[in-house]
Design an enzyme around this catalytic site. Sequence first.
Site: not given
Length: 585
Positions: A35, A174, A179
Amino acid sequence: MSSSTLPDVGAGVQLSFADLGTPLRDVTFVVVDLETTGSRADDSGITEIGAVKVRGGEVLGEFQSLVDPGRPVPAFVARLTGITTAMVATAPGIELVLPSFLEFAHGAVLVAHNAPFDIGFLRSACAALDHPWPGFTVVDTLPLARRVVTRDEARNHKLSTLATLFHARTSPEHRALADARATVDVLHGLLERLAPLGVTHLEDLATAADPVPADVRRKATLADGLPRSPGVYLFRGPDDEVLYVGTSTNIHQRVRSYFTAAEKRRRITEMVRIAHAVTPVVCATPLEAQVRELRLIAEHAPRYNRRSKHPERQTWVRLTDEPYPRLSVVGDVVGDVPHIGPFTSRRTAQDAVAALHDALPLRQCTQRLPLVARERRSPCALAGLDRCSAPCTATTGPDVGYADVSAAAADVLTGDPGPVVRALADRVGRLAAQERYEEAGQVTARLRAFVRGADRAQRLDPLSRCRELVAARPTATGGWEVVVVRHARLAATGVSGPGEDPWPLVEALRATAEVVEAPAAPAPASHPEEADLLLRWLDTPDVRLVAVSDPWTCPVRAAASHADLDDVAAAVALATDDVDSMDPC
């Protein structure tokens, strides 16, 4: 041809994954997701790293850490990921997290969905910290999904869509670890679909997204078990027919390439479709492999090989052995008379003959003439043009002038071709000055054919006459590559180990080398291309002559000195300068 035990070709060499051939069940994957504060690594930072280590379908470990990006988290990113500036304010910086992740992933294959994004950020972080990038092998699940998941099954190839299709146990949200977990299940689902297409080893994944037909990719199993050594490979079809013969320094790697997008030849793809087996022939050296390839092509004439199949079709130009010699295009070498060649086509040989006729007044009639004609004949048109002394009209005694012509022809064929080169160079210059460029090009092509044919014969002749030549070249590992050549044919070859005394190998090879009958020189006792290979190998700077039974020499002013046709270029330049300097009035 004999050979010694193969050296360890892998010694001191870092093998690539394509060379290793690791089954997918034995590969350790680290599936990673990041991220970030933005989409570009040069002006954004990492906020979270999540990774899952798996092998053979089993989870071996997980890695997760928030990261202080050193800048505020944009509001739209916070809404998307749930990661706020306050959450990462007390998190460790990338300089602390990155080494831990690299240690976690050490020795594994990195996997990511849209890998250029995640790997790009990791590489950028390494560069900013002056940390060398470990050079991971990377697998991207996005192009793999595009290869095997159709639009009928999924509207797109986003991670969330694929996770639903493959019933992932974790839904993408997310966040890096979630993920990554979802990507693990997507990876396993994709590998299940790719297996029937022949994607069963790690190296297959590198080309799994290529547009290779499924029936061709499934044939990749033909490469299983092939040696990773220099040698020859034979593709075999129905009834064990040899379809194609090739050579490589790594048989396994080269054969595998036929089942990937790297192979773009339609004929070879057609060949792969009907092949059912590949037979390897391991060789001690690349030179031996090239020679064996030529011999196998000549023996089997595979329908998918285009070159070297018919050595008997190569032609020579001969100065005939008769009272008044003439030039003849022939298919073999007989008698101790001058020859040049071999030529790859009859047309090229005829061009060489035309070059000689342009320079020397040799007779061009084909009948055999007696030394003294019984009855007088009418001379041909060439005699009227002073391009033939007309020995056919010699009724009172031999045409002694023709002896000088035939002697000159023998000299340019076997020695210095300078007279022919200079005569045709002058003619090309005159034609260029008259702007008759097409004719000048034709004369140049004839001259080039003659010079190349003469050069090839002059190089082949001494090697063809040599009963035995032994040469050696140092190998990269500290040993010696030893070659025994008899009458321009590779009779034995072998490799000594690092630090070993090579003389026992030399003596063993000479004692066990193939017995080769003397040919009619300059024709070699082998495929002409084999002789060319040997000559190129012998010409390499580090080759040393060990023993030679006969003189191995070439003429001082040989055809090789004219191979670049500098005389022609100089004549054209001179003619052009003369035209430019003329008074226009």
